[in-house]
Structures are given as C-alpha cells and as structure tokens.
Design a protein around this motif. Sequence first.
Motif, mmCIF file in Angstrom:
data_model
loop_
_atom_site.group_PDB
_atom_site.id
_atom_site.type_symbol
_atom_site.label_atom_id
_atom_site.label_comp_id
_atom_site.label_asym_id
_atom_site.label_seq_id
_atom_site.Cartn_x
_atom_site.Cartn_y
_atom_site.Cartn_z
ATOM 1 N N GLY A 258 0.763 -1.208 -0.092
ATOM 2 C CA GLY A 258 0.047 -0.157 -0.049
ATOM 3 C C GLY A 258 0.722 1.308 0.131
ATOM 4 N N VAL A 259 1.951 1.414 0.506
ATOM 5 C CA VAL A 259 2.801 2.267 0.390
ATOM 6 C C VAL A 259 4.180 2.370 -0.377
ATOM 7 N N VAL A 260 4.274 3.518 -1.204
ATOM 8 C CA VAL A 260 5.607 3.525 -1.778
ATOM 9 C C VAL A 260 6.348 4.713 -1.204
ATOM 10 N N LEU A 261 7.577 4.597 -1.115
ATOM 11 C CA LEU A 261 8.657 5.516 -0.890
ATOM 12 C C LEU A 261 9.594 5.603 -2.009
ATOM 13 N N GLU A 262 10.001 6.977 -2.203
ATOM 14 C CA GLU A 262 10.912 7.444 -3.386
ATOM 15 C C GLU A 262 12.117 7.641 -2.434
ATOM 16 N N VAL A 263 13.025 6.813 -2.584
ATOM 17 C CA VAL A 263 14.247 6.909 -1.578
ATOM 18 C C VAL A 263 15.394 7.332 -2.455
ATOM 19 N N HIS A 264 15.678 8.536 -2.329
ATOM 20 C CA HIS A 264 16.946 9.191 -2.685
ATOM 21 C C HIS A 264 18.267 8.949 -2.195
#
Lengths: 116, 139, 177
Positions: free
Chosen positions: B15-21
């Motif tokens: 359900g949750v998406v992180l965009e990790v830089h």
Amino acid sequence: MPTDPIPTGEAVPHGVIALDPGACPACLVCVRECPVWCITITSHDEPDASGDDRRPRTKTLLDTFEIDFGLCMYCGICVDTCPFDALSWQPLTNYPADLAQGLKHGIGELDGWRQR
Amino acid sequence: MAADSLRTWRFRTTGVVLEVHDLPLACCAVETTSAFASRPDLFEEVTVPIANAIRVLLVSGTVTDRLLPAVMEAARGLGPDVKVVSFGSCANTGGPYWDSYSVTKGIDQFLPVARYVPGCAPPPEALVSALLDLVGQSS
Amino acid sequence: MTRLSDVVLQSVSGELGPDAAVVVAAEDWLAALSSVKRAGAIFFDFLTGVDSGTEFIQLVAHVATPEGTERLTLVTQLTSSVVDSATGIYPGANWHERETAEMFGVVFAGHPRLDPLLLGVDFVGHPLRKDFALAARATRPWPGLASDAEAAPLRSGGRRRVPPAGVPATWEVPNAD
C-alpha cells in the motif's frame, strides 16, 4: 515506535553493546577510553559494612550508565578494556529513533540486550 | 547537488511507496547499497518520479561543512514534505568526527530528521527497518 | 649516480636526519629544492607542515625521480611565518602550499593565488596547528571525571586530575571554584 532490537543473526560485527550492571563497579575505564566520549556513568559511594576493618571503607555503586549510540563508532574499545567483562557485544542491531535523544540507552535497555 | 542526480529507489511495501533518494557520502554507502541490492523484493531502482510516493532523502555518511550546502540543495529539490533519514553516526552527530573542525555535527542541526539510524556503519537491515518504521509498519 | 641527499648537502648546508630526510636551513629551502630538481627529482610528491610545538612551523617536502628509483624528503624549520613559494620551481607545489597556508598559517611569498583550498573562506584559524582549540572539545565536559570521588581531592589540590587520552591539559574542564 518499536524500540526493541531485532536479532539479525550471528554474523553482525556491529551489533549492540550490552551491559551487565551487576558486574560494573563504575570504574570509568570504558568512559575514559571511549574515543568519542559517548559513555556517561554516574555513581555514589556508600560505607562498606562488610568485613571488620579498623578503618571505614566505602564502595562505589553504579547509579546510571548511558551509551549514546548516535555518537558511538562501534569500535568496541569499551568492551575490550572493561576489566570486569561487564560490557559485551550482542548480535542485535539497535533500532532507529525519531529523535536524536532516542539513540541514548540506559541501564534498562543495555541490560535487556544482554539477556536476550 | 541536484536532487535528480541522486540514485533513486522505489521502496514498496503493502500500500505505501517510498521514493528513496540516496545521498551516499562515505563508507555508510556500502551498507545502503547492500540494502538496495540484497532486497529486490523491497527495492527497485527508478529513473522517473513516482506518483503519490513519499519522498525520502537518505543522508548516509559524513557531512562536512563544505558539503552541507549541497545536501541542503538536494533536500530543497525534493520539496517541503521530504522525509530525511539520517543514516549512521556521522550524519547523526558527527560520530567519529565529533570534535573535527570540518565535519557538521549532525545533519539535524540544519534539516528536520524523520528517522535516525544508529550504527557505524548501520547494517543493511537497519535501513530496511528504518524505512518500514517510516511507513508505519513493523517488520 | 649521485644520491639526491648528496646533491642537497653539496649545494646548501644541511644535515642528514632520520629516515634519510635532509634537514636544511629555512633560507636554503628554495635552493635545496632547486638543486634536487636539477639532479633529476622532477616529480613533486607533496609538501606539508608539521607543528612540533615550536614557535614556527616545520615544512616537509617529498620529491622523487619520475621512475621512482630515488626519493628524498626535505625538512626545514621555519624561523618566521613567511617563506618563499616553491611554485616557481615545482608548479605542482601550488595546491600543497595553499593547503599548508590554510591549515598551518604559513604565508608563501610569491604564490600566484594563496586562497583557501579546502576550508571555506569564512573559516577562522588554522586547524592543524596544535594551538587550534577544537570547539567541540572545549565546550563539552569530559565524561571521565568521577562525580564525587575525584572532585573533592582536586579542589584541595592534593591529587592530579586524569587528563583524557590525547587531550592537552589546557582543555580540561575548569574547576568549579
């Protein structure tokens, strides 16, 4: 907010440093050897009633023992230098905090890690 | 340092998406890279922004005073809602360089930090745990 | 083949120090570098300063032949904070002298551009000098001082306080009284 460390298997060289408070007489060797000054200890002296010495003796009792894992460089010098084997590596990784203060751990947590 | 020049990973759990830089500044980068590579079930490298993702700036490694403006620019480029993860003792407090004349004593003096990951360096599992923690899940 | 150290010692007065380093007088610094370069040591490896606690900084330079068959360390004890720049002899000394200038406060006369190399332009002080106080150490009390046990004898002046390893005595936490 989980604070319990999670076991990560035996091959974790940089686990946590745990404390056996019963073995620690607050000698401060670890505090003085720590390169990053991340250990703080407080203690107090009490008259030692044991024995029948003619002059009064005192013993030092540990009050607080805190490691700031935000500063700790996990070098293990404290573990190596402890004359009483009160400090030990444990194969756990202590876990993230939402405040910098949350990386400081006192006797309760340090002892708990040892007993796992 | 422009934010879009950082390596970006999609961290997806239910359900949750992180965009990790990833901002890998020192030896901690070995551990973060290991985390990305070892968990293909959780991480996928991406090159375009992900819609509706929570943006995360992963500051892993030693921030020096000279480099600080670049870190700040990277954070600004990710918008006001960026979640900063401070990974390792250097980013947390300066760590081994706590008394150095040139190292920033904790990135939290300049950026609001959502999660501090202790370790020198923290193992890859610690990053996964911190990100799961960030999306409100226990592992 | 003449050894580089012999070349220096023939051209300027100096002495062979430990580890085959040649120690020359400050006024012979450029002449010494010049003579070893003419003798074939055209590779400029590094130049830096050493703060031995003396009033002025020591300079150390390391040069070599391009094949690496011969290397030489040159050392001089400065007698002021100003020394002539070696950039006219070795252009490669440029960055090394800029770094030595910002880190140790040595002024290299004749350097084409003596700006800070690594530090910001607003940085105050020369951080590799021994008298440079690290702010973090100056402001943070050493945790190794026992709360009661050692504080009392200290006030009476009866016992020496234990300094932290590697910390100069002047950086200790001042007494409360």
